[in-house]
Design a protein around this motif. Structure first.
Motif, PDB file in Angstrom:
ATOM      1  N   ASN A 191       0.821  -1.209   0.000  1.00 57.39           N
ATOM      2  CA  ASN A 191       0.000   0.000   0.000  1.00 57.39           C
ATOM      3  C   ASN A 191       0.855   1.259   0.000  1.00 57.39           C
ATOM      4  O   ASN A 191       0.467   2.263   0.555  1.00 57.39           O
ATOM      5  N   ARG A 192       2.029   1.180  -0.598  1.00 57.26           N
ATOM      6  CA  ARG A 192       2.964   2.299  -0.585  1.00 57.26           C
ATOM      7  C   ARG A 192       2.747   3.184  -1.813  1.00 57.26           C
ATOM      8  O   ARG A 192       2.454   2.679  -2.898  1.00 57.26           O
ATOM      9  N   GLU A 193       2.887   4.505  -1.655  1.00 57.15           N
ATOM     10  CA  GLU A 193       2.689   5.432  -2.766  1.00 57.15           C
ATOM     11  C   GLU A 193       3.909   6.333  -2.950  1.00 57.15           C
ATOM     12  O   GLU A 193       4.533   6.758  -1.976  1.00 57.15           O
ATOM     13  N   GLU A 194       4.210   6.616  -4.194  1.00 62.15           N
ATOM     14  CA  GLU A 194       5.201   7.636  -4.528  1.00 62.15           C
ATOM     15  C   GLU A 194       4.423   8.853  -5.027  1.00 62.15           C
ATOM     16  O   GLU A 194       3.731   8.782  -6.042  1.00 62.15           O
ATOM     17  N   LEU A 195       4.523   9.947  -4.292  1.00 66.41           N
ATOM     18  CA  LEU A 195       3.756  11.147  -4.616  1.00 66.41           C
ATOM     19  C   LEU A 195       4.676  12.211  -5.210  1.00 66.41           C
ATOM     20  O   LEU A 195       5.814  12.366  -4.783  1.00 66.41           O
ATOM     21  N   GLY A 196       4.160  12.932  -6.180  1.00 65.23           N
ATOM     22  CA  GLY A 196       4.976  13.897  -6.904  1.00 65.23           C
ATOM     23  C   GLY A 196       4.786  15.327  -6.427  1.00 65.23           C
ATOM     24  O   GLY A 196       3.665  15.783  -6.214  1.00 65.23           O
ATOM     25  N   VAL A 197       5.892  16.030  -6.264  1.00 65.46           N
ATOM     26  CA  VAL A 197       5.891  17.461  -5.946  1.00 65.46           C
ATOM     27  C   VAL A 197       6.554  18.183  -7.111  1.00 65.46           C
ATOM     28  O   VAL A 197       7.748  17.988  -7.368  1.00 65.46           O
ATOM     29  N   ARG A 198       5.798  19.007  -7.788  1.00 61.42           N
ATOM     30  CA  ARG A 198       6.346  19.712  -8.949  1.00 61.42           C
ATOM     31  C   ARG A 198       7.184  20.893  -8.498  1.00 61.42           C
ATOM     32  O   ARG A 198       6.740  21.723  -7.689  1.00 61.42           O
ATOM     33  N   LEU A 199       8.398  20.989  -9.004  1.00 54.20           N
ATOM     34  CA  LEU A 199       9.270  22.114  -8.710  1.00 54.20           C
ATOM     35  C   LEU A 199       9.029  23.234  -9.717  1.00 54.20           C
ATOM     36  O   LEU A 199       9.006  22.996 -10.925  1.00 54.20           O
ATOM     37  N   GLU A 200       8.845  24.438  -9.198  1.00 59.56           N
ATOM     38  CA  GLU A 200       8.616  25.612 -10.034  1.00 59.56           C
ATOM     39  C   GLU A 200       9.606  26.696  -9.647  1.00 59.56           C
ATOM     40  O   GLU A 200       9.859  26.914  -8.450  1.00 59.56           O
ATOM     41  N   PRO A 201      10.198  27.410 -10.617  1.00 54.40           N
ATOM     42  CA  PRO A 201      11.094  28.521 -10.273  1.00 54.40           C
ATOM     43  C   PRO A 201      10.383  29.539  -9.401  1.00 54.40           C
ATOM     44  O   PRO A 201       9.228  29.883  -9.637  1.00 54.40           O
ATOM     45  N   GLY A 202      11.058  30.006  -8.353  1.00 52.70           N
ATOM     46  CA  GLY A 202      10.502  31.019  -7.472  1.00 52.70           C
ATOM     47  C   GLY A 202       9.565  30.489  -6.408  1.00 52.70           C
ATOM     48  O   GLY A 202       8.964  31.274  -5.668  1.00 52.70           O
ATOM     49  N   MET A 203       9.409  29.169  -6.291  1.00 54.59           N
ATOM     50  CA  MET A 203       8.508  28.622  -5.280  1.00 54.59           C
ATOM     51  C   MET A 203       9.097  28.847  -3.892  1.00 54.59           C
ATOM     52  O   MET A 203      10.299  29.021  -3.722  1.00 54.59           O
ATOM     53  N   ASP A 204       8.234  28.823  -2.893  1.00 54.59           N
ATOM     54  CA  ASP A 204       8.670  29.087  -1.530  1.00 54.59           C
ATOM     55  C   ASP A 204       9.310  27.836  -0.944  1.00 54.59           C
ATOM     56  O   ASP A 204       8.669  26.780  -0.852  1.00 54.59           O
ATOM     57  N   GLU A 205      10.572  27.960  -0.527  1.00 54.58           N
ATOM     58  CA  GLU A 205      11.291  26.798  -0.013  1.00 54.58           C
ATOM     59  C   GLU A 205      10.803  26.357   1.368  1.00 54.58           C
ATOM     60  O   GLU A 205      10.923  25.191   1.740  1.00 54.58           O
ATOM     61  N   VAL A 206      10.199  27.271   2.137  1.00 58.86           N
ATOM     62  CA  VAL A 206       9.669  26.893   3.450  1.00 58.86           C
ATOM     63  C   VAL A 206       8.456  25.984   3.276  1.00 58.86           C
ATOM     64  O   VAL A 206       8.356  24.915   3.888  1.00 58.86           O
ATOM     65  N   SER A 207       7.519  26.400   2.436  1.00 61.30           N
ATOM     66  CA  SER A 207       6.353  25.559   2.153  1.00 61.30           C
ATOM     67  C   SER A 207       6.769  24.217   1.565  1.00 61.30           C
ATOM     68  O   SER A 207       6.260  23.155   1.959  1.00 61.30           O
ATOM     69  N   LEU A 208       7.685  24.255   0.612  1.00 64.81           N
ATOM     70  CA  LEU A 208       8.151  23.029  -0.028  1.00 64.81           C
ATOM     71  C   LEU A 208       8.736  22.065   1.001  1.00 64.81           C
ATOM     72  O   LEU A 208       8.416  20.866   1.007  1.00 64.81           O
ATOM     73  N   ALA A 209       9.594  22.571   1.868  1.00 65.03           N
ATOM     74  CA  ALA A 209      10.235  21.710   2.865  1.00 65.03           C
ATOM     75  C   ALA A 209       9.213  21.073   3.792  1.00 65.03           C
ATOM     76  O   ALA A 209       9.250  19.866   4.047  1.00 65.03           O
ATOM     77  N   LEU A 210       8.296  21.878   4.306  1.00 63.35           N
ATOM     78  CA  LEU A 210       7.306  21.358   5.250  1.00 63.35           C
ATOM     79  C   LEU A 210       6.399  20.312   4.609  1.00 63.35           C
ATOM     80  O   LEU A 210       6.105  19.273   5.213  1.00 63.35           O
ATOM     81  N   VAL A 211       5.965  20.570   3.379  1.00 66.81           N
ATOM     82  CA  VAL A 211       5.059  19.646   2.699  1.00 66.81           C
ATOM     83  C   VAL A 211       5.772  18.342   2.342  1.00 66.81           C
ATOM     84  O   VAL A 211       5.264  17.241   2.606  1.00 66.81           O
ATOM     85  N   ALA A 212       6.947  18.444   1.732  1.00 67.23           N
ATOM     86  CA  ALA A 212       7.685  17.237   1.337  1.00 67.23           C
ATOM     87  C   ALA A 212       8.089  16.417   2.553  1.00 67.23           C
ATOM     88  O   ALA A 212       8.035  15.179   2.540  1.00 67.23           O
ATOM     89  N   ASP A 213       8.487  17.094   3.613  1.00 66.09           N
ATOM     90  CA  ASP A 213       8.863  16.419   4.852  1.00 66.09           C
ATOM     91  C   ASP A 213       7.676  15.638   5.417  1.00 66.09           C
ATOM     92  O   ASP A 213       7.781  14.455   5.770  1.00 66.09           O
ATOM     93  N   ALA A 214       6.520  16.303   5.504  1.00 66.36           N
ATOM     94  CA  ALA A 214       5.344  15.666   6.092  1.00 66.36           C
ATOM     95  C   ALA A 214       4.900  14.434   5.303  1.00 66.36           C
ATOM     96  O   ALA A 214       4.665  13.359   5.875  1.00 66.36           O
ATOM     97  N   TRP A 215       4.790  14.559   3.984  1.00 62.99           N
ATOM     98  CA  TRP A 215       4.302  13.442   3.175  1.00 62.99           C
ATOM     99  C   TRP A 215       5.281  12.279   3.154  1.00 62.99           C
ATOM    100  O   TRP A 215       4.897  11.143   2.817  1.00 62.99           O
ATOM    101  N   SER A 216       6.527  12.517   3.491  1.00 60.26           N
ATOM    102  CA  SER A 216       7.523  11.439   3.500  1.00 60.26           C
ATOM    103  C   SER A 216       7.662  10.784   4.857  1.00 60.26           C
ATOM    104  O   SER A 216       8.542   9.944   5.056  1.00 60.26           O
ATOM    105  N   ARG A 217       6.793  11.140   5.815  1.00 56.33           N
ATOM    106  CA  ARG A 217       6.845  10.575   7.165  1.00 56.33           C
ATOM    107  C   ARG A 217       5.585   9.784   7.519  1.00 56.33           C
ATOM    108  O   ARG A 217       5.336   9.501   8.680  1.00 56.33           O
ATOM    109  N   THR A 218       4.800   9.428   6.527  1.00 58.17           N
ATOM    110  CA  THR A 218       3.552   8.720   6.785  1.00 58.17           C
ATOM    111  C   THR A 218       3.750   7.214   6.930  1.00 58.17           C
ATOM    112  O   THR A 218       2.864   6.522   7.416  1.00 58.17           O
ATOM    113  N   TYR A 219       4.886   6.690   6.453  1.00 59.35           N
ATOM    114  CA  TYR A 219       5.127   5.255   6.312  1.00 59.35           C
ATOM    115  C   TYR A 219       4.155   4.627   5.322  1.00 59.35           C
ATOM    116  O   TYR A 219       4.030   3.414   5.248  1.00 59.35           O
TER     117      TYR A 219
END
Length: 379
Positions: free
Chosen positions: A274-302
């Motif tokens: 039941n494992r998923e690989e979820l995609g986060v699209r990188l865009e120039p000028g995106m906020d690195e704080v939001s990106l870090a928090l979101v990517a971190d959270a989704w990668s800690r669900t097991y």
């Protein structure tokens, strides 16, 4: 903090046997201790701000250091993004060696320089050295560099389990400190002269500041901005991030290994189908704080991990200059497995939105597991 270390710690304690797991599980509390963070005396707040005043330059130089092979995502990126948007210090991202920094549990970035190049450019050292959690507490290059920077008068800031790295360098001996709840006993066992301070998101003592879990990096950076440029400047940055207030209060008893945490991690880890690989699209000028928090959270669900993708393989530069190297390029991720970074929302709200989305996809218990790992005092 590496999610793998938590799951293997949980599975190891459980001894991987149904009977043993049940006995061990019964020893865990059914829920964290609900408590209201105690107030912080005004004199303690003043002392913390005084301890974080720039030690050398009028416009200080802050260096964020990481290991190339594994450094915690939010610990590394959030201090950079918050300090850069405040424009009260010169900020550089460093690696112990050449090449990119692979963050855990998600993202790969190209640092500004190596520690050797930094030393050549700034032989007098940094004003602040920010130390994220790393895959190893005793990396020889990192330890030697931290000791050298401390000798040169830099204020050392250990974010989350980065406090263990600071302790391994001998810079916390006999001092007051804190760290992530999961690693507290380990740190104190290795460095028994440390005086642990509960119910504080950050603790300063004699040139070294340490924080609790991963999400403490935001109040830590706002406190640092206040020490450098005053309360008014910190409030402007806080509003830009989406925070109405922040302080050093913390309810330490609300975080720990509980029965629901252990059973959820165990069940999610066992559900390998039941494992998923979820995609986060990188865009120039995106906020690195939001990106870090979101990517971190989704990668800690097991249950999932966040993978970045972009139109081309080259590094994508964030709004404050972090260069993020996509994991995949030239593809269009399936719509049902894309993870938004909420570009229309304030960065401080991105984590709440991500936790809500995790709860909707995997259930509230998994969302709570993520918040516990991040040591996030969610309202």
């Amino acid at each position: 903090m590496n999610p793998r270390s938590i799951v293997w710690g949980v599975l190891g304690l459980a001894a991987l046997s149904a009977a043993g797991f049940g006995v061990w599980l019964a020893t865990l509390p059914p829920a964290p201790v609900a408590s209201i963070p105690p107030p912080v005396p005004q004199e303690e707040i003043a002392a913390t701000l005084a301890a974080l005043k720039p030690p050398k330059r009028q416009r200080p130089l802050a260096a964020i250091v990481g290991l190339n092979d594994a450094t915690e995502t939010t610990d590394y990126l959030l201090p950079y993004g918050v300090l850069k948007r405040a424009n009260v210090a010169d900020v550089v991202s460093l690696a112990t060696g050449p090449g990119p920094v692979r963050l855990f549990p998600a993202l790969v970035v190209q640092p500004d320089a190596t520690i050797a190049a930094f030393d050549a450019a700034h032989p007098e050292g940094a004003d602040y050295v920010i130390v994220p959690a790393m895959s190893r507490d005793d990396d020889p290059a990192a330890i030697a560099w931290l000791r050298d920077q401390a000798r040169k008068g830099a204020t050392i800031i250990g974010i989350c389990a980065g406090a263990k790295v600071v302790a391994a360098a001998g810079l916390l001996d006999g001092k007051r400190a804190t760290t992530h709840w999961y690693y507290l006993d380990e740190m104190l066992k290795r460095s028994p002269t440390i005086e642990y301070v509960a119910d504080r998101r950050l603790v300063s003592d004699a040139g070294v500041t340490t924080t609790t879990g991963i999400t403490a990096s935001m109040p830590m950076m706002l406190t640092l901005i206040e020490a450098i440029a005053g309360r008014a400047r910190a409030e402007v940055v806080a509003r830009d991030l989406g925070l109405e207030t922040w302080d050093t209060r913390h309810a330490s008893g609300a975080f720990g290994l509980t029965r629901p945490f252990a059973t959820t991690v165990f069940a999610n880890r066992l559900a390998v189908w039941n494992r998923e690989e979820l995609g986060v699209r990188l865009e120039p000028g995106m906020d690195e704080v939001s990106l870090a928090l979101v990517a971190d959270a989704w990668s800690r669900t097991y249950r999932s991990n966040a993978t970045t993708y972009a139109a081309s393989p080259g590094a994508v530069e964030s709004c404050n200059g972090i260069r993020i190297i996509p994991d995949r390029s030239g593809i269009d991720w399936p719509a049902d497995r894309r993870v938004p970074t909420f570009p229309d929302r304030k960065p401080a709200n991105a984590l709440d939105h991500a936790l809500d989305a995790i709860a909707a996809r995997y259930g509230a218990r998994t969302s709570n597991v993520v918040a516990m790992q991040l040591e996030y005092p969610r309202q």
